[in-house]
Design a protein around this motif. Structure first.
Motif, mmCIF file in Angstrom:
data_model
loop_
_atom_site.group_PDB
_atom_site.id
_atom_site.type_symbol
_atom_site.label_atom_id
_atom_site.label_comp_id
_atom_site.label_asym_id
_atom_site.label_seq_id
_atom_site.Cartn_x
_atom_site.Cartn_y
_atom_site.Cartn_z
ATOM 1 N N TRP A 78 0.806 -1.216 0.000
ATOM 2 C CA TRP A 78 0.000 0.000 0.000
ATOM 3 C C TRP A 78 0.843 1.271 0.000
ATOM 4 C CZ3 TRP A 78 0.596 3.177 4.251
ATOM 5 C CH2 TRP A 78 1.181 2.606 5.379
ATOM 6 N N LEU A 79 2.151 1.132 0.164
ATOM 7 C CA LEU A 79 2.980 2.320 0.390
ATOM 8 C C LEU A 79 2.961 3.293 -0.786
ATOM 9 C CD1 LEU A 79 5.971 0.539 2.097
ATOM 10 C CD2 LEU A 79 4.218 1.919 3.168
ATOM 11 N N THR A 80 3.173 2.735 -2.005
ATOM 12 C CA THR A 80 3.217 3.610 -3.172
ATOM 13 C C THR A 80 1.892 4.343 -3.350
ATOM 14 O OG1 THR A 80 4.574 1.912 -4.170
ATOM 15 C CG2 THR A 80 3.860 3.684 -5.593
ATOM 16 N N LEU A 81 0.785 3.612 -3.119
ATOM 17 C CA LEU A 81 -0.520 4.225 -3.308
ATOM 18 C C LEU A 81 -0.724 5.379 -2.324
ATOM 19 C CD1 LEU A 81 -2.942 3.831 -5.133
ATOM 20 C CD2 LEU A 81 -4.099 2.892 -3.173
ATOM 21 N N ALA A 82 -0.241 5.186 -1.084
ATOM 22 C CA ALA A 82 -0.373 6.261 -0.098
ATOM 23 C C ALA A 82 0.284 7.535 -0.617
ATOM 24 C CB ALA A 82 0.251 5.834 1.226
ATOM 25 N N ARG A 83 1.461 7.384 -1.227
ATOM 26 C CA ARG A 83 2.155 8.562 -1.762
ATOM 27 C C ARG A 83 1.384 9.191 -2.912
ATOM 28 N NH1 ARG A 83 8.557 7.038 -1.995
ATOM 29 N NH2 ARG A 83 8.945 7.259 0.227
ATOM 30 N N VAL A 84 0.917 8.317 -3.832
ATOM 31 C CA VAL A 84 0.200 8.834 -5.001
ATOM 32 C C VAL A 84 -1.040 9.601 -4.576
ATOM 33 C CG1 VAL A 84 -1.103 8.152 -7.042
ATOM 34 C CG2 VAL A 84 1.049 7.019 -6.528
ATOM 35 N N VAL A 85 -1.840 8.976 -3.687
ATOM 36 C CA VAL A 85 -3.095 9.601 -3.295
ATOM 37 C C VAL A 85 -2.843 10.897 -2.534
ATOM 38 C CG1 VAL A 85 -5.117 9.323 -1.825
ATOM 39 C CG2 VAL A 85 -4.405 7.475 -3.307
ATOM 40 N N ARG A 86 -1.833 10.898 -1.666
ATOM 41 C CA ARG A 86 -1.529 12.120 -0.925
ATOM 42 C C ARG A 86 -1.218 13.264 -1.888
ATOM 43 N NH1 ARG A 86 3.307 14.337 0.424
ATOM 44 N NH2 ARG A 86 3.226 15.953 2.025
ATOM 45 N N GLY A 87 -0.398 12.970 -2.909
ATOM 46 C CA GLY A 87 -0.059 14.004 -3.877
ATOM 47 C C GLY A 87 -1.293 14.550 -4.570
ATOM 48 N N GLN A 88 -2.174 13.627 -4.991
ATOM 49 C CA GLN A 88 -3.395 14.040 -5.686
ATOM 50 C C GLN A 88 -4.276 14.909 -4.796
ATOM 51 O OE1 GLN A 88 -4.654 13.217 -8.784
ATOM 52 N NE2 GLN A 88 -2.737 12.280 -9.419
ATOM 53 N N VAL A 89 -4.467 14.443 -3.549
ATOM 54 C CA VAL A 89 -5.353 15.176 -2.644
ATOM 55 C C VAL A 89 -4.776 16.548 -2.319
ATOM 56 C CG1 VAL A 89 -6.389 15.162 -0.351
ATOM 57 C CG2 VAL A 89 -6.338 13.078 -1.687
ATOM 58 N N LEU A 90 -3.459 16.602 -2.133
ATOM 59 C CA LEU A 90 -2.829 17.895 -1.834
ATOM 60 C C LEU A 90 -3.100 18.897 -2.943
ATOM 61 C CD1 LEU A 90 0.672 17.366 -0.228
ATOM 62 C CD2 LEU A 90 -1.415 18.297 0.759
ATOM 63 N N SER A 91 -2.997 18.425 -4.201
ATOM 64 C CA SER A 91 -3.208 19.378 -5.287
ATOM 65 C C SER A 91 -4.696 19.711 -5.439
ATOM 66 C CB SER A 91 -2.628 18.843 -6.598
ATOM 67 O OG SER A 91 -3.405 17.791 -7.061
ATOM 68 N N LEU A 92 -5.562 18.765 -5.058
ATOM 69 C CA LEU A 92 -7.009 19.034 -5.128
ATOM 70 C C LEU A 92 -7.430 20.041 -4.062
ATOM 71 C CD1 LEU A 92 -8.749 15.592 -5.678
ATOM 72 C CD2 LEU A 92 -8.959 17.615 -7.100
ATOM 73 N N ARG A 93 -6.782 19.968 -2.903
ATOM 74 C CA ARG A 93 -7.188 20.763 -1.748
ATOM 75 C C ARG A 93 -7.171 22.260 -2.049
ATOM 76 N NH1 ARG A 93 -5.128 20.460 4.141
ATOM 77 N NH2 ARG A 93 -3.420 21.647 3.251
ATOM 78 N N THR A 94 -6.265 22.647 -2.950
ATOM 79 C CA THR A 94 -6.152 24.074 -3.228
ATOM 80 C C THR A 94 -7.016 24.500 -4.407
ATOM 81 O OG1 THR A 94 -4.261 23.610 -4.612
ATOM 82 C CG2 THR A 94 -3.815 24.191 -2.329
ATOM 83 N N GLN A 95 -7.749 23.541 -4.998
ATOM 84 C CA GLN A 95 -8.612 23.893 -6.125
ATOM 85 C C GLN A 95 -9.771 24.771 -5.650
ATOM 86 O OE1 GLN A 95 -8.551 22.410 -9.556
ATOM 87 N NE2 GLN A 95 -6.427 22.179 -8.956
ATOM 88 N N PRO A 96 -10.188 25.712 -6.485
ATOM 89 C CA PRO A 96 -11.255 26.637 -6.074
ATOM 90 C C PRO A 96 -12.532 25.940 -5.616
ATOM 91 C CG PRO A 96 -10.256 27.359 -8.110
ATOM 92 C CD PRO A 96 -9.638 26.041 -7.789
ATOM 93 N N PHE A 97 -12.942 24.845 -6.294
ATOM 94 C CA PHE A 97 -14.230 24.258 -5.920
ATOM 95 C C PHE A 97 -14.183 23.644 -4.527
ATOM 96 C CE2 PHE A 97 -13.689 19.664 -6.393
ATOM 97 C CZ PHE A 97 -12.564 19.571 -7.191
#
Lengths: 340, 306
Positions: free
Chosen positions: A206-225
């Motif tokens: 699960w380790l790689t997925l944790a990194r991938v998802v964290r990156g995605q969520v971090l970039s989503l968090r700053t999205q205007p919506f």
């Protein structure tokens, strides 16, 4: 140009599917994978009864051939003809396939072993990937949403786990959970063993997925919506369910299709070590490992390696191409034209 | 630059300590009978004496004893190999695995990167499809199968190499090639993806517009950027290759390090488990550190971020 949000959504879905359909390799792979699954599932009533029928008759231990040379009688007591009479025609038809891939050293039909083995490998791979996806994406998303110190600590833990040797961790994990789980599932030794394998493989993937998802969520968090939703007073769980998860679903699905082949390979490696699926239950890795052991280079039981490996390669390649196709379909950037 | 590296170095030390603590707890908690060699049960007094001799009766004592020794590269006795200390085992096995591993990674980079570049530049042609399919076959076949196949071809069908063992140059090619196959596949795949990304970017458009030859665009302009993800894969991959592969060692009868990872865990040999984990983690962390330095040198933007 203006269009409604709903139209847009339908449009993206359609174009994703059409992009996937345009990918010939991915479509062929999808077809191959679906046929494999169909064949394996429909033959299950016969293979589960026949996969371990042994015979020491020398005629049985023959090389692969299309016409059946093996009669019910060669299996003597092991196979009761009346057992077959349940579905006379279908069973007789299935029996014709006995010699297609030859027989192993115990006279068991390799074809009738490969079919359930493929299913078992897919189950192990699928469940391990499921565990990896659930743990990994929860961990990654939680780290990204909590942020700050919690994020740092959680990702450092992933870093530390990364620097532990993979195979040793699988083995230690397997040893660690074997006793409690076997006593918990008293009397279902095979089920316990399967769960142990799945948890051990999934628990380290699960380790790689944790990194991938964290990156995605971090970039989503700053999205205007997302910011707008938060400004309107949306809670963490609402944000997660409504805005974050639907948007990271794509990468997660892609990654999952690529974890399944890895987990299947991992199981084959454990089988080679002798701590994977135990006899007489077949998995593709178990069969390949047995084949390598049986094929003393001077005796040519080539089919014992060739067919299990063939099945392994076909399944894994199909899964890999489907995963690649999904990625190209969901992320059109990766499919854009190059300049050279 | 210096600040960047000191930070990484501090973090590397913290990781190493965390790895030690985690491994220690796993080893202590995992049930196992390190002293029970066969089916015979030993008298309880003997077992107690043995446990005391190896400090296994007092976990805290053992924790500090092993740590104190490990700092001085003394990993203490092995529980299963009676006349060997873990340091001797590692000192004997690691050079063998390292030779095979380094050669395998070199081979994998030299083959995988060009294949990936060619595949990306001829996208969707038959050449690309056959390279991608070959790569997938490489990823999908277990090492014990490719190893056995190579063994059958080069020692039986066409006997030009020895069947197994270690000591002469002739023993090298088969294990090295077997070990490198999955690495070739991954490196080729990574290169191809990174090259496709690079080839669709603006600076390549500029280079083409300025009349740089296609060959130069491909092999210098694009590859320079596309090599970065490959580099960050090569670090962990080298650590893995250098510490040995159980399968390759078993198939070719090489007395390397990989077998100890598996056997130590299966035998519950606490001393050897921790030694092998520490060797692996130290090589992984130091290789990642080297890659970090290389990265900063190849891509100055990384330093700018600090």
């Amino acid at each position: 140009m203006q269009s409604g949000a709903a139209d847009n959504l339908v449009h993206t879905r359609q174009s994703r599917w059409s992009r996937f359909r345009a990918n010939r390799l991915a479509m062929v792979s999808l077809f191959v994978f679906a046929s494999v699954l169909l064949i394996v599932l429909t033959t299950l009533p016969w293979t589960t009864r026949w996969y371990n029928i042994q015979s020491l008759d020398s005629a049985v231990r023959a090389a692969p051939m299309i016409s059946p040379v093996v009669t019910f009688e060669a299996y003597g007591v092991a196979l009761n003809p009346s057992e077959v009479s349940g579905w006379p025609k279908l069973s007789r038809l299935m029996w014709q396939t006995t010699s297609w891939m030859g027989h192993d050293d115990l006279g068991r039909s390799l074809f009738h072993r490969i079919l359930p083995a493929t299913l078992l490998s897919l189950i192990i791979g699928g469940c391990a990937a499921f565990i990896a996806v659930v743990v990994g994406s929860t961990w990654g998303a939680a780290a990204a949403l909590l942020g700050g110190r919690a994020d740092a600590v959680m990702m450092r833990m992933v870093d530390v786990l990364y620097s532990l040797p993979y195979i040793l961790m699988v083995i230690l994990m397997k040893v660690a959970i074997t006793r409690p789980l076997t006593s918990l599932l008293d009397g279902h030794a095979m089920l316990a063993q399967l769960i142990i394998l799945i948890v051990a493989i999934g628990g380290v993937s699960w380790l790689t997925l944790a990194r991938v998802v964290r990156g995605q969520v971090l970039s989503l968090r700053t999205q205007p919506f997302v910011e707008a939703a938060r400004a309107n007073g949306a809670g963490v769980f609402y944000l997660l369910r409504r805005h974050i998860l639907p948007n990271v679903a794509g990468p997660i699905v892609i990654y999952a299709t690529l974890v399944i082949p890895q987990a299947i390979l991992q199981e084959s490696f454990l089988s080679f070590l002798g701590i994977g699926v135990q006899q007489p239950i077949p998995s593709l890795g178990r069969l390949a490992a047995d084949g390598v052991e049986a094929v003393n280079a001077f005796v040519g039981f080539w089919w014992l390696i060739a067919y299990p490996c063939g099945a392994l390669v076909v399944t894994l390649i199909a899964l890999n191409f489907i995963g690649d196709g999904l990625r190209d379909a969901i992320d059109p950037k990766s499919a854009q034209e190059t300049l050279l | 630059m210096i600040r960047h590296l000191t930070r990484r170095l501090t973090w590397a030390m913290v990781t190493l300590i965390a790895v030690y603590v985690i491994t220690f707890f796993m080893v202590v908690m995992v049930p196992g009978q390190p002293f029970q060699q066969s089916d015979r049960n030993m008298p309880i007094e003997v077992e107690r004496a043995l446990r005391a001799q190896y400090s296994m009766d007092n976990n805290w004592l053992y924790f500090w004893e092993f740590l104190g020794g490990a700092v001085k590269l003394d990993f203490g006795p092995s529980f299963t190999y009676n006349d060997w200390t873990c340091t001797q085992i590692v000192a004997h096995a690691l050079p063998i695995s390292a030779t095979i591993g380094i050669l395998a990674i070199l081979f994998a980079v030299l083959v995988g990167v060009p294949l990936g570049v060619i595949s990306a530049s001829r996208r969707n042609t038959w050449l690309d499809v056959s390279i991608v399919s070959g790569v997938l076959i490489g990823i999908s076949l277990p090492t014990f199968v490719t190893g056995a196949a190579l063994l059958a071809v080069f020692t039986v069908a066409w006997p030009i190499l020895p069947i197994g063992g270690w000591g002469t140059l002739q023993h090298l090619p088969l294990p090295v090639i077997t070990l490198s196959l999955p690495f070739i596949a991954y490196i080729c795949r990574l290169t191809r993806m990174a090259m496709l990304d690079a080839l669709s970017s603006d600076y390549i458009r500029t280079a083409i517009a300025k009349g740089v030859s296609p060959h130069d665009v491909l092999w210098t302009h694009a590859l320079k950027v596309a090599f970065l993800p490959v580099l960050s894969y090569v670090g962990p991959a080298t650590a893995q290759a250098v510490t040995g592969s159980f399968v390759v060692e078993k198939v070719f009868g090489v007395p390397g390090m990989g077998q100890h990872f598996v056997n130590a865990a299966l035998n519950a040999d606490a001393g050897l488990i921790m030694s092998t984990v520490l060797v692996f983690s130290v090589s992984l962390i130091s290789l990642n550190f080297v890659i970090d330095v290389l990265y900063a040198w190849l891509d100055p933007r990384i330093i700018m971020a600090y």
